[in-house]
Design a protein around this motif. Structure first.
Motif, PDB file in Angstrom:
ATOM      1  N   HIS A 117      35.608   0.201   9.802  1.00 13.24           N
ATOM      2  CA  HIS A 117      33.811  -0.590   9.554  1.00 13.24           C
ATOM      3  C   HIS A 117      33.242   0.826   9.916  1.00 13.24           C
ATOM      4  O   HIS A 117      31.752   0.274   9.498  1.00 13.24           O
ATOM      5  CB  HIS A 117      34.099   0.514  12.032  1.00 13.24           C
ATOM      6  CG  HIS A 117      35.324  -0.700  13.300  1.00 13.24           C
ATOM      7  ND1 HIS A 117      34.471  -1.880  13.056  1.00 13.24           N
ATOM      8  CD2 HIS A 117      36.262  -0.345  13.400  1.00 13.24           C
ATOM      9  CE1 HIS A 117      35.934  -2.359  14.063  1.00 13.24           C
ATOM     10  NE2 HIS A 117      36.537  -1.025  14.136  1.00 13.24           N
ATOM     11  N   TYR A 175      25.919   8.464  17.776  1.00 13.88           N
ATOM     12  CA  TYR A 175      26.480   7.184  17.980  1.00 13.88           C
ATOM     13  C   TYR A 175      27.136   7.081  16.584  1.00 13.88           C
ATOM     14  O   TYR A 175      26.333   6.623  15.730  1.00 13.88           O
ATOM     15  CB  TYR A 175      25.728   6.540  18.414  1.00 13.88           C
ATOM     16  CG  TYR A 175      24.449   7.620  19.555  1.00 13.88           C
ATOM     17  CD1 TYR A 175      25.040   6.446  20.858  1.00 13.88           C
ATOM     18  CD2 TYR A 175      23.584   7.501  19.154  1.00 13.88           C
ATOM     19  CE1 TYR A 175      23.859   7.581  22.314  1.00 13.88           C
ATOM     20  CE2 TYR A 175      22.277   7.587  20.303  1.00 13.88           C
ATOM     21  CZ  TYR A 175      22.631   7.790  21.462  1.00 13.88           C
ATOM     22  OH  TYR A 175      21.962   8.838  22.519  1.00 13.88           O
ATOM     23  N   HIS A 176      28.489   5.686  16.821  1.00 15.54           N
ATOM     24  CA  HIS A 176      28.767   5.262  15.209  1.00 15.54           C
ATOM     25  C   HIS A 176      28.379   4.129  15.897  1.00 15.54           C
ATOM     26  O   HIS A 176      27.811   3.402  16.693  1.00 15.54           O
ATOM     27  CB  HIS A 176      30.363   5.015  16.029  1.00 15.54           C
ATOM     28  CG  HIS A 176      31.329   6.482  15.384  1.00 15.54           C
ATOM     29  ND1 HIS A 176      31.063   7.041  14.652  1.00 15.54           N
ATOM     30  CD2 HIS A 176      31.776   6.846  16.742  1.00 15.54           C
ATOM     31  CE1 HIS A 176      31.649   8.604  14.580  1.00 15.54           C
ATOM     32  NE2 HIS A 176      32.460   8.409  15.677  1.00 15.54           N
ATOM     33  N   THR A 177      27.570   3.556  14.374  1.00 20.97           N
ATOM     34  CA  THR A 177      27.202   1.942  14.443  1.00 20.97           C
ATOM     35  C   THR A 177      27.924   1.749  12.747  1.00 20.97           C
ATOM     36  O   THR A 177      28.597   2.392  12.226  1.00 20.97           O
ATOM     37  CB  THR A 177      25.321   2.584  13.780  1.00 20.97           C
ATOM     38  OG1 THR A 177      25.873   3.216  12.828  1.00 20.97           O
ATOM     39  CG2 THR A 177      24.847   3.298  14.983  1.00 20.97           C
ATOM     40  N   ARG A 212      28.079   1.235  18.025  1.00 20.10           N
ATOM     41  CA  ARG A 212      29.617   0.610  18.514  1.00 20.10           C
ATOM     42  C   ARG A 212      29.954   1.986  19.702  1.00 20.10           C
ATOM     43  O   ARG A 212      30.413   1.020  20.265  1.00 20.10           O
ATOM     44  CB  ARG A 212      30.788   1.118  17.190  1.00 20.10           C
ATOM     45  CG  ARG A 212      31.712   0.183  17.429  1.00 20.10           C
ATOM     46  CD  ARG A 212      32.092  -0.408  15.427  1.00 20.10           C
ATOM     47  NE  ARG A 212      31.807   1.107  14.943  1.00 20.10           N
ATOM     48  CZ  ARG A 212      32.696   2.642  14.656  1.00 20.10           C
ATOM     49  NH1 ARG A 212      34.112   1.958  15.742  1.00 20.10           N
ATOM     50  NH2 ARG A 212      33.035   3.869  14.048  1.00 20.10           N
ATOM     51  N   SER A 213      30.016   2.559  18.779  1.00 19.02           N
ATOM     52  CA  SER A 213      31.093   3.752  20.400  1.00 19.02           C
ATOM     53  C   SER A 213      30.215   4.936  20.549  1.00 19.02           C
ATOM     54  O   SER A 213      28.783   5.463  19.378  1.00 19.02           O
ATOM     55  CB  SER A 213      31.995   4.332  20.420  1.00 19.02           C
ATOM     56  OG  SER A 213      32.245   5.565  18.500  1.00 19.02           O
ATOM     57  N   THR A 214      29.528   5.934  21.254  1.00 21.02           N
ATOM     58  CA  THR A 214      28.665   7.025  21.591  1.00 21.02           C
ATOM     59  C   THR A 214      29.448   8.572  21.184  1.00 21.02           C
ATOM     60  O   THR A 214      30.644   8.296  22.005  1.00 21.02           O
ATOM     61  CB  THR A 214      28.861   7.348  22.910  1.00 21.02           C
ATOM     62  OG1 THR A 214      27.409   6.638  23.185  1.00 21.02           O
ATOM     63  CG2 THR A 214      27.713   8.819  23.158  1.00 21.02           C
TER      64      THR A 214
END
Length: 672
Positions: free
Chosen positions: A308, A356-358, A364-366
């Motif tokens: 990702h 956050y992951h983007t 996409r997730s915290t």
């Protein structure tokens, strides 16, 4: 014959003696600070020093300070990278900044501790900048290690409109302002719109809106200044890229690797500033502002997550409330003494501050999301003693207390912490003759660490144990210098300084974890010259040299990365009848980008120039940014990253941000 001096010097001069009406106005760097300044490395920048200065970005206003460098590794809507006295100040840590008495540094910020975005300041609305290097002033608390800068905005202005555009169409700026009577005072209203598409392969599409309103009038035996400002920017980022991507032809020199990077910032604030003149003047400031920040970045591409990618987003939303009051006394004991006492407080209500992951610019997730309440209270006193007519002794003491309340999405990282620190100061100034003054300074200061680091127990990236940081980190500084005015209009200063920082422990907002670094030692010297031989000509030049080392690492492995070692700046401004011209050079030399000094960044040299012509109500100007079309890099880093298709371990490489190519900007100002 009285002499009026702008900025802090004016306030001190006015409060020390009754003088007849001023006949000569001396402002900014041309002012004689002998007998006024507390160190050789402090000074005042006046509006006249900024009016003909060709600048590319707002952060370059601070480059009037000798040795100060402002660069950019991301998009133009983000806070600059600042460098001073062997510090990579990142975006503001270790250098305190204020605007009309309101602190600008952001504590516990999503992107980094002390994040300082001054893009809401409009250069034409700046009346003065008072700066002081080192931790020697008692009236400044948090982030006072390398120094401080205090912006003061104008109270009034004749109505005007300015339009600026680049010949390539990628830059546009509209500015307007003016004041008029409202009740017993004056109301100033001004604002700007700025569009900057940039020269990079990814369009910057920066759009910034900025408003300042300010009422100034008499109240209660003093002067009240009540301000409201609002700022919003939206932009895309051309960040630093691995040099191998350019060398291989994967991207061009001005290319990019992730098209989803960028951000936005909103800042809305109000403040009230009241100054009561007299034998014992009082200054009081109260402020409140709302701040919202979003930034998407990607520094390592596919190193941590080969599927990702490593893109991430940082968010910050807060209300900031605070105030400050101080009072000056003057009395004769055995010797004359002037005493300054005061207190300040600040409360940051941050909800949320998150990482956050983007992917493709979408969350996409915290990693972690927190609510942080951070409060501080400080008290200070500073006495200026005159044991002899030619000697001033300044003794200061400051105490600060902090409280942190963290409520985290990771329960184990929630908690409460408190901390306190005491910072003594001392200085002596000796004036053997009226053209010469010697200084010696000692001071302790501090910077706070991110509140999330004071309660952390678990690394949010991988769940491993994490150590807490010290909430407040002490700095100890020493300085000796001289200021000389051998002839009228010429000021020479020389300074040797040393600064020890107990620990460079910091919470890393890019990773959501603490980054432990040990104690450090920095020292260096600064030479500065300013000469105004005639009303129509100004010449200045500065050279600074810094050495920065980690003191807990073996020799040869102890260089502090991205610590600039040498900085040169120089400029000439001239006026002839209705015409004006200015040229400025800024240069910094090679510096280490890895601890063993085996890889060093390359030097940068940039020349900016400006021509102007006054037609009466209309003034025309042309600014040539990067006049020699240098192809240097604004910033270089050295770390491991991975591009798509490369080995999973990635490659250690230089990561660079090229300076913008030569650009011609034309402007016209109409006064009413």
């Amino acid at each position: 014959m009285a002499i009026a001096i702008s900025g802090a010097a004016a306030a001190e001069t006015a409060s020390s003696a009754d003088t007849p009406a001023a006949e000569i106005i001396v402002t900014g760097r041309a002012a004689n600070l002998i007998g006024i300044a507390e160190s050789s490395s402090e000074g005042t920048i006046g509006k006249v020093d900024l009016e003909d200065r060709p600048i590319q970005r707002i952060g370059e206003l601070l480059e009037v300070i000798p040795g100060f460098i402002a660069t950019q590794h991301s998009g133009g809507g983000k806070a600059n990278q600042y460098f001073l006295r062997g510090f990579n100040l990142d975006h503001g840590t270790d250098f305190a900044q204020f605007s009309d008495g309101v602190p600008v540094n952001m504590r516990t910020h999503a992107h980094g501790q002390g994040f300082t975005d001054i893009n809401f300041i409009i250069p034409e609305f700046v009346d003065a900048i008072d700066y002081a290097k080192g931790p020697y002033r008692a009236d400044v608390g948090d982030f006072l290690t390398a120094g401080s800068a205090k912006f003061k905005t104008i109270d009034t202005a004749a109505p005007f409109v300015t339009g600026t555009g680049s010949i390539d169409g990628d830059y546009l700026r509209l500015l307007a302002g003016g004041s008029g009577k409202l009740g017993v005072g004056d109301l100033f209203i001004g604002g700007e719109f700025r569009y900057d598409n940039g020269p990079y392969d990814i369009p910057g599409n920066l759009k910034a809106f900025n408003i300042l309103t300010k009422w100034t009038g008499p109240l209660g035996g003093g002067v009240l200044r009540a301000s409201f400002d609002a700022y919003h920017v939206d932009f895309r980022s051309a960040e630093q890229v691995p040099e191998r991507a350019i060398d291989s032809g994967l991207i061009g020199r001005l290319g990019y690797l992730d098209p989803y990077l960028g951000g936005k910032t909103t800042r809305i604030g109000a403040n009230v500033n009241w100054i009561q003149d007299g034998a014992t003047p009082i200054t009081a400031v109260a402020y409140a502002h709302y701040y919202k920040f979003k930034l998407i970045s990607n520094f390592t591409y596919f190193l941590d997550d080969p599927i990702h990618g490593d893109e991430f987003e940082q968010r910050d939303s807060r209300f900031v409330l605070g105030g400050k009051v101080d009072k000056r006394f003057a009395f004769d004991a055995i010797v004359p003494v002037e005493l300054l006492v005061g207190a300040d407080t600040r409360n940051d209500l941050i909800a949320p501050v998150g990482l956050y992951h983007t992917e493709f610019g979408q969350i996409r997730s915290t990693v972690r999301q927190d609510r942080v309440d951070e409060e501080s209270l400080g008290a200070f006193a500073e006495a200026t003693i005159h044991p002899l007519p030619t000697v001033r002794v300044i003794l200061g003491l400051r105490g600060d207390g902090y409280a942190f309340q963290v409520n985290s999405s990771i329960a184990a990282n929630s908690g409460h912490a408190t901390a306190g620190i005491v910072s003594p100061k001392a200085a002596i100034a000796w004036t053997p003759i009226k053209q010469l003054e010697f200084y010696a300074n000692y001071g302790e200061g501090f910077h706070s660490n991110d509140g999330r680091g004071t309660t952390i127990t678990i690394n949010p990236q991988d769940g491993s144990p994490a150590g807490k940081v010290d909430a407040l980190v002490k700095a100890r500084g020493y300085e000796a210098g001289v200021r000389a005015r051998p002839v009228d209009g010429l000021t020479l200063t020389a300074t040797y300084w040393s600064l020890h920082l107990n620990s460079e422990l910091q919470y890393d907002g890019d990773q959501g974890e603490t980054s432990p670094n040990g104690p450090s030692q920095r020292h260096g010297y600064e030479l500065s010259a300013f000469y105004k031989p005639a009303d129509w000509l100004t010449v200045d030049g500065q050279y600074t040299r810094s050495y920065a080392r980690s003191t807990d690492l073996p020799p040869g492995q102890d260089h502090i990365v991205n610590a600039l070692e040498s900085v040169i700046s120089a400029g000439v401004v001239g006026h002839y009848r209705k015409a004006s011209a200015a040229i400025r050079l800024r240069h910094f030399g090679p510096y280490p980008i890895i601890e063993d000094n085996s890889v060093r960044a390359r030097p940068l040299t940039v020349v900016n120039a400006r021509l102007g012509y006054d037609l009466g109500r209309i003034t025309l100007a042309a600014d040539l940014i990067n006049a020699l079309d240098a192809h240097d890099y604004e910033i270089e880093y050295y770390y491991v990253s991975r591009l798509m298709g490369e080995p999973l371990a990635g490659f250690a490489d230089r990561h660079v941000k090229p300076i913008e190519p030569r650009q011609l900007r034309l402007s016209a100002t109409v006064r009413f």
